[in-house]
Every structure is written in structure tokens, then in C-alpha cells.
Design an enzyme around this catalytic site. Structure first.
Site, PDB file in Angstrom:
ATOM      1  N   HIS A  41       1.539   2.755  -3.581  1.00 55.78           N
ATOM      2  CA  HIS A  41       2.103   3.250  -2.329  1.00 55.78           C
ATOM      3  C   HIS A  41       2.610   2.029  -1.572  1.00 55.78           C
ATOM      4  CE1 HIS A  41      -0.081   7.391  -1.847  1.00 55.78           C
ATOM      5  NE2 HIS A  41       0.570   7.286  -2.988  1.00 55.78           N
ATOM      6  N   GLU A  43       1.924   0.724   1.347  1.00 54.68           N
ATOM      7  CA  GLU A  43       0.911  -0.120   1.977  1.00 54.68           C
ATOM      8  C   GLU A  43       0.133  -0.922   0.934  1.00 54.68           C
ATOM      9  OE1 GLU A  43       1.449   3.698   4.361  1.00 54.68           O
ATOM     10  OE2 GLU A  43       1.215   3.167   2.256  1.00 54.68           O
ATOM     11  N   SER A  68       2.543   7.813   8.151  1.00 54.78           N
ATOM     12  CA  SER A  68       1.094   7.760   8.356  1.00 54.78           C
ATOM     13  C   SER A  68       0.419   7.463   7.014  1.00 54.78           C
ATOM     14  CB  SER A  68       0.620   9.122   8.887  1.00 54.78           C
ATOM     15  OG  SER A  68      -0.776   9.179   9.016  1.00 54.78           O
ATOM     16  N   CYS A  70      -1.877   7.326   3.803  1.00 48.98           N
ATOM     17  CA  CYS A  70      -2.707   8.308   3.106  1.00 48.98           C
ATOM     18  C   CYS A  70      -4.164   7.827   3.069  1.00 48.98           C
ATOM     19  CB  CYS A  70      -2.180   8.518   1.690  1.00 48.98           C
ATOM     20  SG  CYS A  70      -2.587   7.150   0.576  1.00 48.98           S
ATOM     21  N   CYS A  73      -4.530   4.356   1.193  1.00 48.60           N
ATOM     22  CA  CYS A  73      -4.009   3.213   1.934  1.00 48.60           C
ATOM     23  C   CYS A  73      -4.820   2.968   3.206  1.00 48.60           C
ATOM     24  CB  CYS A  73      -2.540   3.440   2.255  1.00 48.60           C
ATOM     25  SG  CYS A  73      -1.528   3.598   0.758  1.00 48.60           S
TER      26      CYS A  73
END
Length: 136
Positions: A41, A43, A68, A70, A73
Site C-alpha cells: 500500500h 503508506e 485514510s 487501512c 498501514c
């Protein structure tokens, strides 16, 4: 952040940066498709690209993301005690923001119209890829 970089490479348009004292020390974008990875992901990719840092460094950082974060992350941010997370939006997806706040992390969501449009357009165009990314 360059969320469109992931989209241009056939992936998901989410970007992230890690900032220390006003300076970007790590940047990444969602590369699950490109790396055939379950963990890249934006992040996570950003943290990977920031490299190995001392705990005291993470504790002075801000993690920014198009979306936002998950649970995965958010968990990484909690593990390294990153004290502040700023998300571009949470209309298309909302991570565990209240839990993260309960762990003394300051979470701010900007509801940026360009982030919302980017994600809505992507979800409409590639619902199967989006669902895979969020574990649906």
C-alpha cells in the site's frame, strides 16, 4: 504525494509521504499491482522507501496519505509511534481512524475534493482492483 504515478503504472492511485521537521524523508505509492504484493500500500511503500530509522525519528514524523490509512498501514504507524497522520479523504474508504486516535495519534482528514474525485473515478473504472486492494 504522487497518487497518479501508481495509476499511470497500472496500479492504484494512492500516494504517501513521511515528513520529518517539514522535510520529506520518504515517499511511496500503492504498488500492489506492480510488485504483485499484498503489502505495498502507499503508506507501507513510503515507510519502506524511508529506510531503516530510529524510533526517535518516527516519533517526530507526520505520515500523509491520499486516503485514510487501512488497518495494516495504521498498524505500522502505531508500531513506530508516528504521532500524526493526515489523510486526503475518507469518503471512499475509512480506515480505523477512531482506534488510531484512541492510541494518542492525531488524525486529520482533509476531505480534499481532488482526492475524493480521483478515488471515486478509479473505483468506478476498476472496481475489481479496488476491492482486491481493500480485501473485499
Amino acid at each position: 504525494m504522487k497518487p497518479k504515478k501508481g495509476l499511470a503504472a497500472g496500479g492504484i492511485p494512492i500516494g504517501s509521504v513521511l515528513v520529518l521537521d517539514g522535510k520529506i524523508i520518504g515517499r511511496g505509492h500503492n504498488q500492489r499491482v506492480q510488485h504483485r504484493s499484498v503489502i505495498h500500500h502507499a503508506e507501507m511503500n513510503c515507510l519502506e522507501n524511508a529506510g531503516r530509522l530510529k524510533a526517535s525519528v518516527y516519533q517526530r514524523c507526520v505520515l500523509y496519505s491520499t486516503l485514510s490509512p487501512c488497518p495494516m498501514c495504521s498498524g505500522a504507524a502505531l508500531l513506530y509511534k508516528i504521532p500524526r497522520i493526515v489523510g486526503g479523504e475518507n469518503k471512499t474508504f475509512q480506515g480505523p481512524e477512531e482506534y488510531v486516535r484512541s492510541q494518542s495519534v492525531k488524525v486529520k482528514v482533509l476531505q480534499d475534493p481532488s482526492c475524493i474525485k480521483l478515488m471515486r473515478d478509479f473505483i468506478t473504472a476498476r472496481p475489481e482492483l479496488w476491492n482486491e486492494d481493500i480485501g473485499v
